[in-house]
Scaffold this motif. Structure first.
Motif, short mmCIF file in Angstrom:
data_model
loop_
_atom_site.label_atom_id
_atom_site.label_comp_id
_atom_site.label_asym_id
_atom_site.label_seq_id
_atom_site.Cartn_x
_atom_site.Cartn_y
_atom_site.Cartn_z
N THR A 1 56.65 80.30 35.39
CA THR A 1 56.38 81.00 36.65
C THR A 1 55.11 80.47 37.30
OG1 THR A 1 57.47 82.99 35.81
CG2 THR A 1 56.02 83.25 37.71
N ALA A 2 54.08 80.24 36.49
CA ALA A 2 52.83 79.70 37.03
C ALA A 2 53.03 78.30 37.59
CB ALA A 2 51.77 79.69 35.94
N LEU A 3 53.97 77.56 36.99
CA LEU A 3 54.23 76.19 37.44
C LEU A 3 55.01 76.16 38.75
CD1 LEU A 3 54.14 73.12 36.78
CD2 LEU A 3 56.29 73.45 35.54
N PHE A 4 56.02 77.05 38.86
CA PHE A 4 56.93 76.98 39.99
C PHE A 4 56.60 77.92 41.15
CE2 PHE A 4 59.99 75.77 36.46
CZ PHE A 4 59.86 74.41 36.72
N GLY A 5 55.71 78.86 40.96
CA GLY A 5 55.40 79.78 42.06
C GLY A 5 54.49 80.91 41.63
N ARG A 6 54.60 82.04 42.35
CA ARG A 6 53.76 83.20 42.08
C ARG A 6 54.62 84.45 42.10
NH1 ARG A 6 51.60 80.16 46.16
NH2 ARG A 6 49.61 79.09 45.78
N VAL A 7 54.12 85.51 41.48
CA VAL A 7 54.80 86.80 41.50
C VAL A 7 53.83 87.84 42.04
CG1 VAL A 7 55.98 88.58 40.18
CG2 VAL A 7 56.20 86.20 39.51
N ARG A 8 54.33 88.67 42.97
CA ARG A 8 53.53 89.78 43.48
C ARG A 8 54.20 91.08 43.03
NH1 ARG A 8 52.75 89.56 49.66
NH2 ARG A 8 54.67 90.82 49.74
N PRO A 9 53.75 91.67 41.92
CA PRO A 9 54.42 92.85 41.35
C PRO A 9 53.88 94.16 41.90
CG PRO A 9 52.76 92.09 39.83
CD PRO A 9 52.71 91.15 41.01
N GLU A 10 54.71 95.18 41.86
CA GLU A 10 54.34 96.54 42.26
C GLU A 10 55.00 97.53 41.29
OE1 GLU A 10 55.80 97.07 46.19
OE2 GLU A 10 54.60 95.47 47.07
N GLY A 11 54.39 98.68 41.13
CA GLY A 11 55.00 99.75 40.36
C GLY A 11 55.07 99.52 38.86
N LEU A 12 54.20 98.69 38.32
CA LEU A 12 54.28 98.37 36.89
C LEU A 12 53.99 99.58 36.01
CD1 LEU A 12 52.54 94.86 36.80
CD2 LEU A 12 54.97 95.40 36.95
N ASP A 13 53.38 100.62 36.56
CA ASP A 13 53.10 101.81 35.78
C ASP A 13 54.38 102.56 35.40
OD1 ASP A 13 53.19 102.21 38.63
OD2 ASP A 13 52.61 104.30 38.30
N HIS A 14 55.51 102.21 36.03
CA HIS A 14 56.78 102.84 35.70
C HIS A 14 57.45 102.20 34.48
CE1 HIS A 14 56.69 105.41 39.13
NE2 HIS A 14 56.81 104.46 40.01
N LEU A 15 56.92 101.08 34.01
CA LEU A 15 57.52 100.41 32.86
C LEU A 15 57.21 101.16 31.57
CD1 LEU A 15 56.76 96.65 33.64
CD2 LEU A 15 59.02 97.75 33.61
N PRO A 16 58.21 101.39 30.72
CA PRO A 16 57.96 102.09 29.46
C PRO A 16 57.39 101.14 28.41
CG PRO A 16 60.27 101.49 29.61
CD PRO A 16 59.63 101.07 30.91
N LYS A 17 56.51 101.64 27.58
CA LYS A 17 56.01 100.85 26.45
C LYS A 17 56.86 101.08 25.21
CE LYS A 17 52.33 98.65 28.02
NZ LYS A 17 52.36 99.06 29.42
N ARG A 18 57.67 102.15 25.23
CA ARG A 18 58.56 102.44 24.12
C ARG A 18 59.87 102.99 24.68
NH1 ARG A 18 56.64 105.13 20.01
NH2 ARG A 18 54.43 104.91 20.48
N ASN B 1 50.13 99.69 16.78
CA ASN B 1 49.90 99.83 18.22
C ASN B 1 51.15 99.54 19.06
OD1 ASN B 1 49.92 97.13 17.58
ND2 ASN B 1 48.24 96.57 18.97
N CYS B 2 52.27 99.26 18.39
CA CYS B 2 53.51 98.98 19.12
C CYS B 2 54.00 100.26 19.79
CB CYS B 2 54.58 98.46 18.15
SG CYS B 2 56.11 97.92 18.94
N GLY B 3 54.25 100.19 21.08
CA GLY B 3 54.64 101.37 21.82
C GLY B 3 53.47 102.07 22.46
N ALA B 4 52.27 101.58 22.18
CA ALA B 4 51.06 102.17 22.77
C ALA B 4 50.42 101.19 23.75
CB ALA B 4 50.07 102.55 21.67
N ASP B 5 49.80 100.12 23.22
CA ASP B 5 49.19 99.14 24.14
C ASP B 5 50.16 98.03 24.52
OD1 ASP B 5 49.33 97.66 21.82
OD2 ASP B 5 47.19 97.30 21.64
#
Length: 252
Positions: free
Chosen positions: A9-26, A63-67
């Protein structure tokens, strides 16, 4: 797989993300992502990886499911057959989706993963035959069946402009990716609010599929700023995949 996706991704372009707080860690949880080109897979995986959701089997450390967390994507047999991508897919614990009846086997494997408290990623459109504007196409029934039977949250994720990296057949996508090193396109990606199980509990399968699609479309509209035409009828296959095939090849 995650670090490789970050590098590509760094080689081919860029990502502009939003709403990452909705992603579950577990888990258990399902990530439902729109699919327009094989070139959209690295930006999606890279974004998840950077947010702490690693594309791999859970490490089960304290720490899996936490950080950090883990996600296992469903992927077509064509991905596993690739000499370059196949080993990475296996290392990432991806769930193989074959042809016809094998889709049901993949759904059972995904259901078992959810029962163990894992996060499963799925591309409900099933292939990369993109619409002209890149809007989500009609979802196949597998995502609805998996959500309804497992009774777990579904997180809608949508991206826009990944086709600027490369689109079409594998050869054309790779050719576009090479020129994107100079063009540096930006892929916009947004994670929407999870769909709670009580929102689709007891609904017919078709209604569950429509609900998930509507939420992914809403997220796509927010990130793209474009209207979405009628996508047509649902395709009643059992599972979805991340295909390595060209735009006209449907693994299920």
């Amino acid at each position: 797989m995650g670090s490789v996706a970050v590098g590509l991704t760094a080689l081919f372009g860029r990502v502009r993300p939003e709403g990452l707080d909705h992603l579950p860690k577990r888990g258990p949880a399902i990530l439902a992502v729109n699919h327009t080109t094989i070139a959209d897979v690295p930006p999606v995986l890279a974004t998840l990886y950077r947010s702490g959701l690693r594309p791999s089997i859970p490490c089960e450390r304290p720490n899996c499911g936490a950080d950090h967390g883990h996600v296992r994507f469903m992927a077509s047999s064509q991905v596993f057959a690739s000499r370059t991508i196949g080993p990475l897919a296996r290392q990432a614990g991806m769930i193989e989706v074959g042809l016809r009846q094998a889709g049901a086997v993949a759904l059972r494997a995904a259901h078992d993963a959810l029962a163990r408290g894992e996060v499963v990623g799925i591309y409900p459109e099933g292939d990369v035959s993109a619409t002209e504007d890149g809007s989500p196409r009609r979802f196949r029934f597998g995502v609805g069946r998996l959500a309804a039977e497992a009774g777990v949250p579904v997180v809608p994720i949508a991206h826009h402009d990944a086709r600027r990296i490369g689109s079409g057949s594998v050869a054309r996508s790779l050719g576009g990716a090479l020129t994107s090193i100079v063009r540096r396109p930006t892929v916009r990606l947004r994670v929407g609010k999870p769909i709670r199980p009580d929102e689709f509990a007891g609904l017919p399968l078709r209604d569950v599929v429509d609900l998930v699609q509507d939420r992914v479309v809403e997220v796509w509209r927010a990130v793209s700023g474009e209207a979405v035409p009628d996508a047509g009828e649902a395709v009643p296959e059992a599972g979805e995949a991340v295909p390595e095939a060209g735009p006209q090849e449907k693994p299920l």
